[in-house]
Scaffold this motif. Structure first.
Motif, mmCIF file in Angstrom:
data_model
loop_
_atom_site.group_PDB
_atom_site.id
_atom_site.type_symbol
_atom_site.label_atom_id
_atom_site.label_comp_id
_atom_site.label_asym_id
_atom_site.label_seq_id
_atom_site.Cartn_x
_atom_site.Cartn_y
_atom_site.Cartn_z
ATOM 1 N N GLY A 88 37.701 33.028 37.992
ATOM 2 C CA GLY A 88 37.309 34.418 37.844
ATOM 3 C C GLY A 88 36.401 34.820 38.997
ATOM 4 O O GLY A 88 35.601 34.002 39.488
ATOM 5 N N PHE A 89 36.517 36.072 39.463
ATOM 6 C CA PHE A 89 35.769 36.544 40.629
ATOM 7 C C PHE A 89 35.211 37.931 40.335
ATOM 8 O O PHE A 89 35.922 38.799 39.806
ATOM 9 N N ALA A 90 33.938 38.120 40.678
ATOM 10 C CA ALA A 90 33.321 39.432 40.489
ATOM 11 C C ALA A 90 32.439 39.760 41.688
ATOM 12 O O ALA A 90 31.575 38.956 42.065
ATOM 13 N N PHE A 91 32.667 40.933 42.287
ATOM 14 C CA PHE A 91 31.853 41.427 43.393
ATOM 15 C C PHE A 91 31.593 42.907 43.137
ATOM 16 O O PHE A 91 32.517 43.713 43.146
ATOM 17 N N TRP A 92 30.361 43.240 42.834
ATOM 18 C CA TRP A 92 30.022 44.599 42.416
ATOM 19 C C TRP A 92 30.859 45.014 41.195
ATOM 20 O O TRP A 92 31.328 46.145 41.091
ATOM 21 N N GLY A 93 31.084 44.071 40.328
ATOM 22 C CA GLY A 93 31.890 44.359 39.136
ATOM 23 C C GLY A 93 31.785 43.204 38.155
ATOM 24 O O GLY A 93 30.776 42.501 38.102
ATOM 25 N N GLY A 94 32.841 42.988 37.387
ATOM 26 C CA GLY A 94 32.798 41.912 36.406
ATOM 27 C C GLY A 94 34.182 41.415 36.040
ATOM 28 O O GLY A 94 35.191 42.054 36.341
ATOM 29 N N PHE A 95 34.217 40.265 35.382
ATOM 30 C CA PHE A 95 35.472 39.735 34.843
ATOM 31 C C PHE A 95 35.188 39.143 33.477
ATOM 32 O O PHE A 95 34.050 38.802 33.137
ATOM 33 N N ARG A 96 36.250 39.008 32.686
ATOM 34 C CA ARG A 96 36.109 38.474 31.324
ATOM 35 C C ARG A 96 37.306 37.612 30.989
ATOM 36 O O ARG A 96 38.447 37.980 31.242
ATOM 37 N N ARG A 97 37.036 36.445 30.408
ATOM 38 C CA ARG A 97 38.072 35.582 29.865
ATOM 39 C C ARG A 97 37.679 35.286 28.414
ATOM 40 O O ARG A 97 36.690 34.608 28.172
ATOM 41 N N ARG A 98 38.434 35.796 27.491
ATOM 42 C CA ARG A 98 38.104 35.577 26.090
ATOM 43 C C ARG A 98 39.348 35.717 25.232
ATOM 44 O O ARG A 98 40.390 36.148 25.697
ATOM 45 N N GLY A 99 39.242 35.336 23.974
ATOM 46 C CA GLY A 99 40.389 35.410 23.081
ATOM 47 C C GLY A 99 41.268 34.173 23.190
ATOM 48 O O GLY A 99 40.812 33.078 23.524
#
Length: 220
Positions: A88-99
């Motif tokens: 996962g990669f985030a630059f001035w933002g976000g990421f999510r891994r769930r479920g």
């Protein structure tokens, strides 16, 4: 055909997911759950989930006979699946891994001026030995794990933090995978939290309620 305890529990899991998603009201959920635990045959179970999607699919037509998914499944059923994400990669933002996702044998997460959420409570695993590498610069990463998952945290915080919250941690299940979390946090933070999912909490409440009924002689 006579229903087994495992089949009754699979139907109960579909009902719990349905009430969590707002598909059932609590009153109807309680009625169906009570009927599921009292059911003797497939014919009594199937109408209880006929109008609901099965966990991890769009149909419940064969839900009674299908194996459970996510945290409802045994650990042995959640290991050895093809990875759906290895990073996962985030630059001035976000990421999510769930479920209901499958974490790769090696998962690399990076966040700079952003954040990431890695939730393993309902996840499957490509390998019994999993390494999650977390790197953050002026950002934050959170890893949420079930209490009975074997976790080893080895990270470095530089003007930041790399830590683990163990207040809800329990002894690792013998058949659970081992997860090693490494990396560093520079002017940011990486946090590992042991926490049960809402579905798991509901299962425990239902089990306690069922035990209470059995103790009072109200058997299915």
């Amino acid at each position: 055909m006579r229903a087994s305890d495992a089949e009754r529990e699979r139907v109960a899991e579909i009902l719990r997911e349905a009430v969590a998603e707002g598909r059932l009201e609590m009153e109807e959920f309680d009625q169906r759950l009570d009927a599921a635990y009292k059911a003797r045959t497939h014919g009594e179970l199937e109408p209880l989930v006929r109008d609901l999607p099965a966990v991890g699919s769009s149909s419940s037509a064969s839900a009674v006979a299908q194996p459970r998914a996510g945290s409802a499944a045994r650990w042995s059923e959640r290991i050895g699946r093809p990875a759906t994400s290895t990073g996962g990669f985030a630059f001035w933002g976000g990421f999510r891994r769930r479920g209901n996702w499958t974490v790769g044998k090696v998962f690399t997460a990076f966040a700079m001026w952003g954040g990431g959420d890695i939730d393993l409570r309902e996840a499957n695993f490509e390998s019994r030995e999993t390494v999650i590498r977390c790197f953050t610069i002026m950002g934050g990463l959170r890893v949420t794990v079930p209490p009975d998952l074997g976790v080893e945290v080895r990270g470095i915080g530089i003007m930041g933090g790399f830590g683990e919250d163990t207040k809800d941690e329990s002894a690792p299940a013998p058949d659970a995978p081992r997860v090693r979390i490494t990396g560093f946090a520079l002017m940011g933070g990486v946090g590992v939290e042991h926490k049960r999912s809402k579905a798991e909490k509901q299962r425990l409440r239902d089990a306690d309620r069922q035990r209470g009924r059995l103790e009072k002689g109200d058997t299915p």
